[in-house]
Design a protein around this motif. Structure first.
Motif, PDB file in Angstrom:
ATOM      1  N   ASN A  65     100.424  -3.260 -69.351  1.00  0.00           N
ATOM      2  CA  ASN A  65     100.162  -1.702 -69.496  1.00  0.00           C
ATOM      3  C   ASN A  65      99.472  -2.182 -68.453  1.00  0.00           C
ATOM      4  N   THR A  67      96.405  -0.842 -67.663  1.00  0.00           N
ATOM      5  CA  THR A  67      95.329  -1.063 -66.424  1.00  0.00           C
ATOM      6  C   THR A  67      95.633  -2.309 -66.359  1.00  0.00           C
ATOM      7  N   TYR A 109      92.906  -6.553 -70.005  1.00  0.00           N
ATOM      8  CA  TYR A 109      93.508  -5.843 -70.386  1.00  0.00           C
ATOM      9  C   TYR A 109      91.174  -5.037 -69.731  1.00  0.00           C
ATOM     10  N   LYS A 111      90.557  -0.878 -71.254  1.00  0.00           N
ATOM     11  CA  LYS A 111      90.561   0.096 -72.374  1.00  0.00           C
ATOM     12  C   LYS A 111      91.372   0.832 -72.576  1.00  0.00           C
ATOM     13  N   SER A 112      92.212   0.401 -72.252  1.00  0.00           N
ATOM     14  CA  SER A 112      94.097   0.417 -72.876  1.00  0.00           C
ATOM     15  C   SER A 112      94.641  -0.916 -73.631  1.00  0.00           C
ATOM     16  N   GLY A 113      95.941  -0.741 -74.068  1.00  0.00           N
ATOM     17  CA  GLY A 113      96.410  -1.356 -74.180  1.00  0.00           C
ATOM     18  C   GLY A 113      96.295  -2.164 -75.198  1.00  0.00           C
ATOM     19  N   SER A 115      93.698  -2.578 -79.407  1.00  0.00           N
ATOM     20  CA  SER A 115      93.090  -2.141 -80.761  1.00  0.00           C
ATOM     21  C   SER A 115      92.426  -2.889 -81.430  1.00  0.00           C
ATOM     22  N   THR A 126      99.030  -2.785 -77.763  1.00  0.00           N
ATOM     23  CA  THR A 126      99.718  -2.129 -78.054  1.00  0.00           C
ATOM     24  C   THR A 126     101.099  -1.644 -77.026  1.00  0.00           C
ATOM     25  N   ASP A 127     101.280  -3.096 -75.451  1.00  0.00           N
ATOM     26  CA  ASP A 127     101.720  -2.340 -74.793  1.00  0.00           C
ATOM     27  C   ASP A 127     103.369  -3.278 -74.619  1.00  0.00           C
TER      28      ASP A 127
END
Length: 406
Positions: A65, A67, A109, A111-113, A115, A126-127
């Protein structure tokens, strides 16, 4: 900001994917460090931009990811910034030039990658590393915090498995604390973990010493195995789990003791020891590291902030030599455990040092209150209480101790 940790439960393929993500994070960090060494004047922003170049150049970096790549660059820059700070402060000895990582154990990580599931019991990455969904095992409840408050998610590999850490941005939940008006000074040692100014002593648990026999046995088993074999990896893992248990015991002891001390006292003064310099003594290095003085000091500071109390580090110079009653210096070696002064004061060496530490801490607070502005005094909390505690402490000491000449 504080950290919640959960143990991750998944399949072997997922653990292998986590290992691959950690190796990729290490690769990006080392590449950023090489880029900084080869190009003079590179800033933290330049390293962040360089991660995008690495993603286009190397497919394994592109699978991580964006980030997470930036977090690896930030780790590299933190080492560089620490090196520059040590140079500006003119720290004696080596300044800590950034080194290339060989055995990194975590990937981070932003804020993203990732959930979280609706019940906050599972996390999905999710990467393109295909880590997938991991079950979170722990006692903490993430429902008390919004997703926006989670600043970082970190996957950590340890000897006993994989862990997921959540760095949450939130104010510390202050518990309902009653101020007792008590103040103590703490003198740490090897015979006793610490002795306070009231004469109370806490024994040194010596977790590493107690586990030395088992550690030596496990180390011998590692050395007997064939290199790069599965049995050797298993033996190394068993040795790592034993070391991990010792470190957890030491941390648990420091946390519980620091919490108890700060909860029952309003003012704590302790020695500002340079543990890094003290461990250069080869005879005492193992015992000093086993005691965990630095860990205890850091948790004292943490609970002081959480409970709204005051914890003050004071210089340790001459705290054992000076008399706590008259202030004269009484030279003594480490083997002399009793302080005997010409004024008639007879005390345990560590208790005498703890009293001197307390007096230094009170004088330091008094100096800050006298030199700082009125706004700063109010910002420090119950500052005026501690200024009057020095007089009360001296009166109680004089009533407890009478000169044998009287």
């Amino acid at each position: 900001m504080f950290v919640f940790e959960f143990k991750c439960q998944g399949k072997p393929k997922q653990y292998a994917a986590i290992d691959e993500a950690i190796r990729t994070s290490q690769f990006i960090r080392n590449k950023c460090l090489r880029y900084w060494i080869d190009n003079r004047g590179v800033s933290a922003y330049d390293l962040n931009k360089y991660t995008a170049v690495l993603a286009k150049e190397f497919p394994l970096a592109n699978q991580l990811n964006s980030t997470a790549r930036q977090a690896s660059a930030e780790r590299c820059w933190s080492a560089i910034a620490r090196f520059f700070d040590n140079c500006k402060k003119k720290v004696p000895g080596k300044k800590g030039f950034p080194q290339f990582k060989k055995n990194q154990r975590s990937v981070e990580y932003k804020k993203s990658g990732w959930s979280l599931s609706s019940d906050r019991k599972k996390i999905t990455f999710t990467d393109k590393k295909k880590i997938g969904t991991l079950l979170l095992i722990g006692t903490r409840d993430l429902h008390f915090y919004q997703i926006e408050q989670i600043q970082r998610v970190r996957l950590v590999r340890r000897a006993d498995g994989y862990y997921c850490q959540f760095c949450i941005s939130s104010d510390l939940a202050n518990e309902e604390i009653t101020y007792s008006g008590k103040c103590i000074g703490i003198d740490v040692g090897l015979t006793h973990f610490y002795t306070d100014s009231d004469g109370n002593k806490v024994d040194n648990p010596r977790y590493l010493r107690k586990s030395a026999k088992a550690l030596k046995r496990l180390q011998r088993r590692v050395s007997k195995k064939v290199r790069a074999s599965k049995n050797r990896r298993k033996a190394v893992n068993r040795l790592g789990r034993k070391h991990l248990k010792v470190s957890r015991q030491r941390k648990d002891f420091a946390v519980k003791l620091a919490r108890c001390v700060m909860k029952s006292h309003d003012f704590v003064a302790f020695e500002d020891l340079k543990v890094k310099n003290m461990v250069k003594n080869q005879r005492l290095a193992l015992s000093i590291n086993d005691a965990g003085w630095y860990l205890f000091r850091e948790w004292l500071k943490y609970f002081a902030i959480k409970f709204g109390k005051v914890a003050v580090p004071v210089p340790p110079h001459y705290t054992s030599q000076e008399c706590s009653s008259c202030g004269s210096k009484v030279q003594k070696s480490l083997s002399v455990r009793t302080h005997v002064c010409k004024c008639g004061t007879v005390l345990d060496r560590d208790e005498n040092a703890a009293i001197n530490i307390l007096m230094k801490g009170l004088k330091l607070i008094g100096y800050i209150a006298n030199t700082a502005g009125h706004a700063e005094i109010n910002a420090c909390g119950e500052m005026t209480l501690y200024l009057s505690l020095e007089t009360a402490f001296k009166q109680s000491r004089s009533s407890k101790q009478e000169s044998p000449h009287l």
